[in-house]
Design a protein around this motif. Structure first.
Motif: not given
Length: 211
Positions: A53-59
């Motif tokens: 999880h990075i800055d509210g996004k899932v990578l």
């Protein structure tokens, strides 16, 4: 794992000479495991890793472990295409693996996109008594080629998670200012964009050094 929701699916390749620890770096990151008796990778091994999880996004990292042996170079070259991240790995106790980095970097740049995020990895940092490559020399190489840099130990896990996290964080920065040329490959309904193809970006990517 297949039903896991994600925003971006990112192809990341592990490259470098044979026996520098690429497979164990992958195993440590994806399964938190290390195999002292692991054998050299034959051709290509593929693994879909865990999501971050990075800055509210899932990578979600889709990681390719490529064989370092010379006879497999022709096979592995095709797998650079579409990569948005790469870990360029050498063994801190093997000067030859460090000297070969330039060749691996050229091959990567020949086949991958110019925006591919690259981190130089000095693996086996736990074997300090066997060190043949000075940290300062590796930093200089990274600075010369504008690469991120970190020393890791797949054996005890030092910096392995951090290395992947920083690469994916940098990929997210690029993705935030880029548009994939194609969203076909790897796209699954309801699971977000597939960042596997080349990226168009008008913003030059910067890579911060780290050790």
């Amino acid at each position: 794992m297949s039903d896991e929701k994600y925003d971006y699916l990112c192809k990341v390749v592990l490259i470098g000479e044979s026996s520098v620890g690429k497979t164990n770096i992958l195993s440590r990151f994806t399964q938190n495991q290390f195999n002292l008796e692991s054998k050299s990778t034959i051709g290509i091994e593929f693994s879909t890793a865990k999501s971050i999880h990075i800055d509210g996004k899932v990578l979600k990292a889709q990681i390719w472990d490529t064989a370092g042996q010379e006879r497999y170079r022709a096979i592995t070259s095709a797998y650079y295409r579409g990569a948005v991240g790469a870990l360029l790995v050498y063994d801190i106790g093997n000067m030859n693996s460090f000297k070969k980095l330039e060749r691996w970097l050229v091959e990567l740049q020949d086949h991958a996109d110019s925006n591919t995020v690259i981190m130089l990895i000095g693996n086996k940092s736990d074997l300090k008594h066997l060190r043949a490559v000075a940290t300062e020399d590796a930093k200089a190489f990274a600075e010369k080629h504008n690469l991120m840099f970190m020393e890791t130990s797949a054996l005890d896990g030092t910096n392995v998670q951090l290395a992947f996290t920083q690469v994916l964080t940098e990929i997210h920065k690029v993705v935030s200012t880029a548009t994939p040329k194609s969203e076909e490959s790897g796209l699954k309904p309801g699971q977000g964009k597939a960042v596997i193809q080349r990226l168009d970006s008008t913003k030059k990517k910067t890579r911060a050094g780290c050790c």
